[in-house]
Design a protein around this motif. Structure first.
Motif, mmCIF file in Angstrom:
data_model
loop_
_atom_site.group_PDB
_atom_site.id
_atom_site.type_symbol
_atom_site.label_atom_id
_atom_site.label_comp_id
_atom_site.label_asym_id
_atom_site.label_seq_id
_atom_site.Cartn_x
_atom_site.Cartn_y
_atom_site.Cartn_z
ATOM 1 N N LEU A 85 -9.588 2.467 -0.805
ATOM 2 C CA LEU A 85 -9.944 3.640 0.451
ATOM 3 C C LEU A 85 -9.747 4.999 0.071
ATOM 4 C CD1 LEU A 85 -6.835 2.419 2.643
ATOM 5 C CD2 LEU A 85 -9.400 2.830 3.367
ATOM 6 N N LEU A 100 -13.633 3.666 4.206
ATOM 7 C CA LEU A 100 -13.203 1.401 3.546
ATOM 8 C C LEU A 100 -13.749 1.287 2.554
ATOM 9 C CD1 LEU A 100 -10.957 -0.283 2.818
ATOM 10 C CD2 LEU A 100 -11.861 -2.013 4.987
ATOM 11 N N TYR A 153 0.921 -1.176 -0.161
ATOM 12 C CA TYR A 153 0.139 -0.230 -0.354
ATOM 13 C C TYR A 153 0.555 1.268 -0.106
ATOM 14 C CZ TYR A 153 -2.535 3.582 2.373
ATOM 15 O OH TYR A 153 -2.774 4.370 2.501
ATOM 16 N N GLU A 169 -18.577 -0.660 3.894
ATOM 17 C CA GLU A 169 -18.554 0.791 3.968
ATOM 18 C C GLU A 169 -18.139 1.181 5.583
ATOM 19 O OE1 GLU A 169 -19.827 4.142 2.481
ATOM 20 O OE2 GLU A 169 -19.637 4.446 0.644
ATOM 21 N N ALA A 214 -10.733 -4.210 -2.346
ATOM 22 C CA ALA A 214 -11.127 -3.332 -1.228
ATOM 23 C C ALA A 214 -10.030 -1.562 -1.605
ATOM 24 C CB ALA A 214 -9.912 -3.382 0.221
#
Length: 541
Positions: free
Chosen positions: A179, A99, A83, A141, A177
């Motif tokens: 962000l 998220l 990440y 979320e 997933a």
């Protein structure tokens, strides 16, 4: 009944803040099939999972999105990646971080456990819905702004939704997933450090910064995995003839210790997963409270800050009271959130008070006779009060944490468990006083359900679940904040057990009402289903 039916459906299970449906529905709207009525029974497909919970609020500021993980889970091999935070939208000082998990699966599959860790910090614990033959999609979320310090640096990523795929269980779980980072419109207070401790049940060492002035541990405590601890609230002592045993009955309590001294107690939430109570038809569209929102239990450890700030490693241990020795099934990953005094190199202090009453856990078993059900009455509880102070750059701050737990339950079952019923209430009342500010939170969890296996192996489950929390904040004795959350689920589903899916002839209704009121506004939404079709979506605020 549990021996005959639970074994057919007991998959692994575990779970994030808001589950999003396939799309918005207008307020005060009845919805259904094109003909305006639901089908006579469940078919091969149904509405994508949805809850009545509100979406995560987002600021109207510039945003940046980063993909954290994208994987298909077919076994128990974790996804591992890297990440990198965005360089724009605040450069580590974001106002909010959200998220989002998007998933899809089709075929036949159990509900499965999942987690996402960034830099070793558990940012999401989740479970999956059970799929239809034609396939379902869902999105979850969660507000993860509290992990901003971890997310501000390059980190290793690990994600796992443990799964089994073979000729029978064909569902491959496909997830992504992401962000989303939002620029701050105004200063946001979040922890200065987030320290991952792994699964605290085996103990871990913690070394806090020497200028820590507030310390909070969060524990994602869940009983799961397909064994009896997945149904810990139904376990009985050894003398009673029931399929799930525990030496001291169903009372459970999640404890945190610092250097062997009790530092926090809490009641675990009695989560029912999407294959739970022998009847997945209850949960296909609307899951039970928290089934897709594993909220960590929080423990304010600030009274121990004076002890923890000595620069040495201290042992932090999490245990679940009531679990039989050597019994598996509980997961307790721990993050420690730390707020630092930026104007001090060292914050000193001491633990000034530690009082606990004698824990209560009594069970009374009354054997059944003939057609009369066996009965187990349980009462449990515990109280802990811990005090301490820290000497900060803005003066001495004394903190007292008082927590009181109570549980009552009545469990009835017949021979062979063809009827199995539980009515239970758990309360977890906590007050944290720090200086002139006091926050009182009263949590109440309820479960009232009955499963019956009748003639022709027709199995029926009727169940109501409740998740309620009232919080009041006072500053100098004056109320400065309040909120009430009330999430209630009701379901009733019937099907023919021990036959292939196309011969089950299942019918079922479910309903959830989620209410959130307080000084920041009002939210009140009810949704309902019949035979997998969304039939009602009603908003009152």
């Amino acid at each position: 009944m549990r021996r005959r039916v639970m074994s057919m459906l007991a998959g692994a299970t575990l779970a994030a803040s808001t589950l999003l449906g396939a799309g918005p529905v207008a307020a005060d709207t009845a919805v259904g099939t094109a003909a305006g009525t639901p089908p006579v029974e469940f078919g091969d497909d149904w509405h994508d999972p949805v809850t009545a919970a509100p979406p995560v609020p987002k600021p109207h500021t510039k945003s940046c999105e980063v993909t954290v993980a994208e994987a298909q889970f077919k076994d128990f091999t974790p996804y591992k990646g890297e990440y990198t935070p965005p360089t724009k939208c605040g450069k580590g000082r974001w106002g909010k971080v959200v998220l989002r998990l998007d998933g899809k699966v089709k075929g036949r599959q159990y509900d499965r456990l999942g987690y996402l860790r960034i830099g070793g910090v558990e940012v999401l614990r989740t479970s999956t819905p059970e799929p239809s033959v034609d396939g379902i999609t869902w999105s979850v979320e969660k507000d993860v702004t509290r992990y901003r310090e971890t997310l501000s640096r390059d980190q290793q990523v690990e994600m796992l939704i443990g799964n089994v795929v073979n000729d029978t269980y064909t569902g491959i779980i496909d997830v992504k997933a992401t962000l989303t980072f939002y620029e701050a419109a105004k200063p946001t207070t979040v922890p200065d450090r987030v320290l991952p401790l792994g699964d605290g049940k085996d103990g871990a060492t913690l070394t806090t910064p020497r200028n820590s002035e507030r310390i909070v541990a969060e524990v994602y405590a869940t009983g799961s995995g397909g064994g009896c601890e997945e149904y810990w609230y139904l376990t009985v002592p050894g003398a009673a003839p029931y399929s799930c045993k525990a030496d001291h009955g169903p009372y459970r309590e999640v404890q945190v210790k610092v250097d062997g001294q009790l530092a926090g107690i809490a009641a675990p939430f009695p989560t029912v997963w999407t294959g739970g109570w022998s009847n997945p038809f209850l949960w296909y569209v609307i899951p039970g409270p928290r089934a897709f929102d594993i909220k960590p239990i929080e423990y304010d450890l600030t009274p121990f800050a004076g002890v923890l700030n000595d620069g040495r490693a201290h042992r932090v241990e999490v245990s679940v009271v009531g679990v039989p020795e050597a019994q598996t099934g509980w997961s307790t990953p721990v993050n420690v959130l730390v707020w630092q005094d930026e104007k001090s190199d060292r914050v000193t202090g001491r633990l000034t008070g530690h009082q606990e009453n004698t824990p209560v856990n009594t069970t009374k078993y009354m054997p059944g006779t003939g057609e009369e059900a066996h009965r187990l009455d349980t009462e449990g509880g515990h109280r802990l009060r811990v005090s301490g102070y820290v000497n900060t750059s803005h003066g001495r701050v004394a903190t007292t944490v008082t927590r009181s737990l109570a549980n009552t339950s009545l469990h009835r079952w017949t021979e062979g468990e063809s009827t199995d019923a539980l009515k239970a209430t758990w309360t977890d009342r906590e007050t944290v006083t720090a200086g002139r500010r006091a926050v009182r939170t009263d949590r109440t969890y309820t479960m009232d359900g009955t499963t019956t296996l009748g003639a022709g192996d027709r199995l029926r489950t009727e169940i109501s679940l409740g998740d309620r929390a009232e919080s009041v904040t006072r500053t100098g004795g004056r109320r400065t904040g309040w909120s009430v959350l009330d999430d209630r689920y009701d379901g009733d589903a019937t099907y023919t057990a021990n036959v292939p899916r196309d011969q089950r002839h299942a019918v079922g209704t479910s309903r959830e009402r989620y209410r959130l009121t307080g000084d920041t506004g009002c939210y009140d939404r009810t949704i309902a289903t019949a035979q997998g079709t969304l039939t009602r979506d009603h908003r009152r605020c």
